[in-house]
Design a protein around this motif. Structure first.
Motif, PDB file in Angstrom:
ATOM      1  N   ARG A  25     -40.714 -19.190  53.966  1.00  0.00           N
ATOM      2  CA  ARG A  25     -41.269 -17.849  54.125  1.00  0.00           C
ATOM      3  C   ARG A  25     -40.701 -17.181  55.371  1.00  0.00           C
ATOM      4  O   ARG A  25     -40.442 -15.993  55.384  1.00  0.00           O
ATOM      5  CB  ARG A  25     -42.792 -17.914  54.239  1.00  0.00           C
ATOM      6  N   HIS A  26     -40.526 -17.971  56.430  1.00  0.00           N
ATOM      7  CA  HIS A  26     -40.129 -17.418  57.727  1.00  0.00           C
ATOM      8  C   HIS A  26     -38.884 -18.150  58.217  1.00  0.00           C
ATOM      9  O   HIS A  26     -38.899 -19.360  58.421  1.00  0.00           O
ATOM     10  CB  HIS A  26     -41.282 -17.586  58.723  1.00  0.00           C
ATOM     11  N   ALA A  70     -40.076 -13.252  56.086  1.00  0.00           N
ATOM     12  CA  ALA A  70     -39.923 -12.874  57.485  1.00  0.00           C
ATOM     13  C   ALA A  70     -38.639 -13.454  58.059  1.00  0.00           C
ATOM     14  O   ALA A  70     -38.312 -14.615  57.804  1.00  0.00           O
ATOM     15  CB  ALA A  70     -41.125 -13.354  58.307  1.00  0.00           C
ATOM     16  N   THR A  72     -36.677 -13.662  61.871  1.00  0.00           N
ATOM     17  CA  THR A  72     -36.717 -13.405  63.308  1.00  0.00           C
ATOM     18  C   THR A  72     -35.339 -13.685  63.882  1.00  0.00           C
ATOM     19  O   THR A  72     -34.800 -14.777  63.691  1.00  0.00           O
ATOM     20  CB  THR A  72     -37.769 -14.288  64.005  1.00  0.00           C
ATOM     21  N   ASN A 144     -40.449  -8.684  56.955  1.00  0.00           N
ATOM     22  CA  ASN A 144     -40.788  -8.588  58.367  1.00  0.00           C
ATOM     23  C   ASN A 144     -39.554  -8.965  59.178  1.00  0.00           C
ATOM     24  O   ASN A 144     -39.150 -10.138  59.198  1.00  0.00           O
ATOM     25  CB  ASN A 144     -41.940  -9.536  58.709  1.00  0.00           C
ATOM     26  N   THR A 189     -45.799 -14.151  68.169  1.00  0.00           N
ATOM     27  CA  THR A 189     -45.623 -14.280  66.720  1.00  0.00           C
ATOM     28  C   THR A 189     -46.933 -14.529  65.985  1.00  0.00           C
ATOM     29  O   THR A 189     -46.920 -14.978  64.840  1.00  0.00           O
ATOM     30  CB  THR A 189     -44.664 -15.452  66.426  1.00  0.00           C
ATOM     31  N   LEU A 192     -47.283 -13.543  62.294  1.00  0.00           N
ATOM     32  CA  LEU A 192     -46.198 -13.883  61.381  1.00  0.00           C
ATOM     33  C   LEU A 192     -46.507 -15.193  60.657  1.00  0.00           C
ATOM     34  O   LEU A 192     -47.296 -16.011  61.147  1.00  0.00           O
ATOM     35  CB  LEU A 192     -44.886 -14.035  62.155  1.00  0.00           C
ATOM     36  N   LEU A 195     -43.314 -20.699  61.180  1.00  0.00           N
ATOM     37  CA  LEU A 195     -41.856 -20.788  61.121  1.00  0.00           C
ATOM     38  C   LEU A 195     -41.441 -21.995  60.281  1.00  0.00           C
ATOM     39  O   LEU A 195     -41.861 -23.116  60.546  1.00  0.00           O
ATOM     40  CB  LEU A 195     -41.291 -20.909  62.539  1.00  0.00           C
TER      41      LEU A 195
END
Length: 257
Positions: A25-26, A70, A72, A144, A189, A192, A195
């Motif tokens: 997802r991230h 997401a 980053t 995101n 974060t 969010l 990670l």
């Protein structure tokens, strides 16, 4: 598939899920290698950074297409201020140009832009543009995109600890009651998804003070490609490697119990 070899075919979200369960997802990316790319091509470092911005655009597009929730990116660390003033000026100029030229397009595509890191007063124009990007896209519900600017993982944890200390001093929190969730909630974060995957380009194998708390159980994938050459095929390779990993979060495989 050996890391470093490009996938022979495009990998869509449905293929990723069939190959190894749900995809990440991230995803966080340490975008490394702009200077080395420029040197290898006989070009100034500034051109490496410019090509790096093009790789950011490709990556955002690929992440949206692959259904990642997401992303980053490590755009500028708190340690980067020690670089030569001319290079810092070029990096700030590129950031300004990227926001001015791409923000409306990102907004149209429903991308939400967020900034993490410690606000820095050295360039008020950069700060204003970053705040404009956040405000314009605040209510978007698509990808995101979090930009780590003037960011350091240790500094983030320190700032979170200070927030909790202030709560204790105000009598709103007992020190003995602080949990991991409390500290995580005080980080940049906090809103969010957890990670899942950290990608670093250029072949270097370290986190470089990036998302230290969040990376505790993230999968790490190190790719030999220099950042300006990063594209969808390299992202797919990292996702394929992630799909092969057995994430246990400190526990045992069910077959070993």
């Amino acid at each position: 598939m050996k890391l470093g070899a490009r996938p022979s075919a495009s990998i869509g979200p449905e293929k990723m899920s069939r190959a190894g369960g749900a995809g990440p997802r991230h995803v966080a990316i340490i975008m490394d290698g702009n200077g080395r790319w420029a040197r290898a091509h006989g070009l100034p470092r500034a051109e490496g950074h410019r090509r790096g911005v093009e790789a950011v655009r490709r990556t955002i597009a690929a992440a949206r297409e692959l259904g990642i929730e997401a992303v980053t990116i490590y755009s500028f660390s708190s340690e980067n201020w020690s670089r030569p003033a001319a290079e810092i000026g070029e990096l700030m100029s590129l950031l300004k140009r990227f926001i001015r030229s791409d923000l409306r397009d990102l907004h149209t595509k429903n991308v939400r832009v967020r900034i993490i890191g410690e606000r820095h007063p050295s360039d008020n124009e950069v700060q204003a543009l970053l705040e404009e990007a956040e405000e314009l896209t605040r209510h978007n519900t698509g990808l995101n995109l979090t930009v780590a600017f003037n960011y350091g993982g240790r500094n983030e944890i320190l700032r979170a600890a200070r927030k909790l200390a202030a709560e204790i001093a105000a009598g709103r929190l007992e020190a003995s009651q602080i949990s991991e969730q409390d500290l995580a909630g005080a980080l940049d974060t906090a809103d969010l998804p957890p990670l899942d995957l950290v990608i670093r380009t250029s072949g270097e194998q370290r986190l470089s003070n990036f998302l230290l708390w969040q990376s505790a159980y993230a999968e790490l994938v190190f790719l030999p490609v220099l950042w300006p050459d990063f594209d969808r095929s390299w992202l797919e390779q990292a996702l394929a490697e992630y799909a092969r990993r057995d994430r246990r979060f400190g526990g045992l495989d069910p077959t070993e119990r």
